[in-house]
Design a protein around this motif. Structure first.
Motif, PDB file in Angstrom:
ATOM      1  N   VAL A  14      -2.243  -0.229  69.323  1.00 50.22           N
ATOM      2  CA  VAL A  14      -2.757  -0.705  68.041  1.00 50.22           C
ATOM      3  C   VAL A  14      -1.649  -1.506  67.369  1.00 50.22           C
ATOM      4  N   TYR A  64      -0.669  -4.228  63.860  1.00 47.64           N
ATOM      5  CA  TYR A  64      -1.066  -4.677  62.525  1.00 47.64           C
ATOM      6  C   TYR A  64      -0.354  -5.985  62.237  1.00 47.64           C
ATOM      7  N   TRP A 120      -5.912  -5.469  61.530  1.00 48.45           N
ATOM      8  CA  TRP A 120      -5.645  -4.598  62.669  1.00 48.45           C
ATOM      9  C   TRP A 120      -6.098  -5.282  63.961  1.00 48.45           C
ATOM     10  N   SER A 142     -10.407  -4.545  67.604  1.00 44.96           N
ATOM     11  CA  SER A 142      -9.794  -3.761  66.533  1.00 44.96           C
ATOM     12  C   SER A 142     -10.300  -2.329  66.613  1.00 44.96           C
ATOM     13  N   THR A 164     -10.071   2.094  61.068  1.00 35.02           N
ATOM     14  CA  THR A 164      -8.651   1.781  60.870  1.00 35.02           C
ATOM     15  C   THR A 164      -7.943   2.793  59.975  1.00 35.02           C
ATOM     16  N   PRO A 221       0.113   1.689  63.474  1.00 35.90           N
ATOM     17  CA  PRO A 221       0.693   0.773  64.459  1.00 35.90           C
ATOM     18  C   PRO A 221       1.444   1.530  65.559  1.00 35.90           C
TER      19      PRO A 221
END
Length: 421
Positions: free
Chosen positions: A258, A260, A307, A343, A347, A352
């Motif tokens: 993940v 950002y 994201w 994404s 979220t 991250p």
């Protein structure tokens, strides 16, 4: 009249490659001009000749549906107009711009498999790649290495005309470590200091040299021995042996995380590229620079503070002068009219650096993917979205491992049945 293909040896290597790869039975003659005689008809256009040869033997190379067929036709038109008879500098310019940019998010030129486009472009570029640096056209060279192993290694009759080109995909220069010169300077200073100290010691011991010659000799001998031992110890330090290949699932070797996007701007040297600063959980205040060809698909304001899902262990590569340290993953729909960023579905539950995994296929990712082992190229064709707009590897959904232990899936906005790359 029998069908005959007439080729100019110097300018028709791409069509010769198509002929040989498809195992066409059309007789070939050497001539000054390119032509194909079929039922008393004289054909001298390269596109028509290529289409005829392939349609008689391997029609799937021309595209499996109307969309692919249209894309193949468009690329063949570009090849004939801009590559086949172009000057060397123009071909290299196309390699550095159009071809390298297209392959930024593509394994092959059309679809997720080999087509006649790859074969023809390979036949043309074969003469140029020996002098090309991986750093200047990393995507083209990665593609070229993949294609040559697919079509040359598996067809011994091609190796004589198109010998394998040795390509070091690790040969992308890394920024020079800033402390390297300091260490050298320190060593030089140490040597100077040692010499000064030795001179002082020599002066002090001048009066005693005659009396203590034997002792001094022993000391010198010990010093020499000590230096030899130090040298031996240094020689004995060898790099750690490469880990033994295991049965670990290939997809688990990818470090998918993940990310950002903290900020995004347009690349100063390429109109189609964005330069993003992305937090991938590498540490507080540590962010990655990633270059993406998304200008066509997203306005700049939509690339800010969002994201994303990234492949984090690709070998860094220079993208028009900027070192890209990863790749944001996107899904493209089958007709090529949409490209959408992946994404997390929720979220609020991720951070991250959270890893993406596939149930039953867990494993420790490589620190950096070895380009020669083609882990990414092997699994990428099985990355896709389904009707639910979720991301999958084969039939296993992308799952984000969160701090709470709740797995979070990955999605796109609208693309269904699209490939992910």
């Amino acid at each position: 009249m029998a069908t005959i293909l007439r080729l100019n040896e110097k300018s028709s290597k791409d069509i010769l490659l198509v002929h040989k790869y498809t195992k066409s039975t059309i007789p070939v003659e050497t001539a000054k001009e390119l032509s194909l005689e079929v039922d008393n008809k004289h054909i001298d256009t390269a596109i028509t000749i290529i289409n005829y040869i392939v349609s008689q033997t391997s029609p799937e190379l021309l595209g499996k549906d109307k969309l692919e067929q249209t894309q193949v036709e468009d690329w063949l038109s570009f090849i004939v107009s801009s590559l086949r008879s172009a000057a060397k500098k123009d071909v290299i310019a196309h390699m550095e711009n159009k071809l390298n940019s297209h392959l930024n998010f593509a394994t092959f030129f059309v679809a997720n498999r080999l087509t006649v486009v790859d074969i023809v472009i390979f036949g043309i570029l074969h003469a140029y790649t020996r002098n090309m640096k991986v750093a200047s056209v990393p995507n083209v060279m990665r593609w070229f290495d993949l294609v040559q192993h697919l079509i040359i290694e598996n067809n011994s009759n091609l190796a004589e005309v198109f010998p394998l080109v040795s390509i070091d995909l690790n040969d992308v220069p890394e920024p020079a470590p800033p402390k390297k010169d300091d260490k050298k300077g320190d060593k030089k200073d140490e040597k100077k200091d040692n010499k000064k100290d030795n001179k002082k010691d020599d002066k002090k011991n001048d009066k005693k040299e005659k009396k203590d010659a034997t002792a001094d000799g022993d000391k010198k001998g010990e010093a020499k021995d000590g230096k030899k031992k130090e040298k031996k110890e240094k020689k004995e330090k060898k790099p750690a042996a490469a880990p033994v290949e295991s049965d670990q699932p290939t997809v688990s070797r990818l470090d998918i995380r993940v990310g950002y996007i903290r900020s995004c701007k347009k690349h100063e040297g390429a109109d189609s590229l964005y330069v993003e600063e992305i937090d991938l959980g590498d540490g507080e205040g540590e962010y990655r620079t990633i270059v993406s060809g998304l200008v066509k698909w997203y306005p700049l304001e939509e690339m800010q503070n969002r994201w994303v899902i990234c492949l984090a262990n690709l070998k860094p590569a220079s993208m028009r002068g900027i070192k890209s340290q990863g790749m944001v993953l996107c899904a493209s729909d089958p007709d090529g009219t949409k490209v959408e960023l992946l994404s997390p579905v929720d979220t609020s539950k991720v951070k991250p650096g959270d890893r993406v995994y596939f149930e039953g296929m867990e494993g420790e990712p490589e620190k950096v993917l070895n380009p020669k082992k083609k882990y990414w190229e092997t699994v990428q064709p099985d990355f896709k979205t389904k009707d639910d707009k979720l991301a999958y590897f084969q039939d296993k959904p992308f799952l984000i491992k969160t701090a709470s232990g709740e797995p979070i899936k990955c999605q796109v906005a609208t693309v269904q049945g699209g490939g992910i790359k």
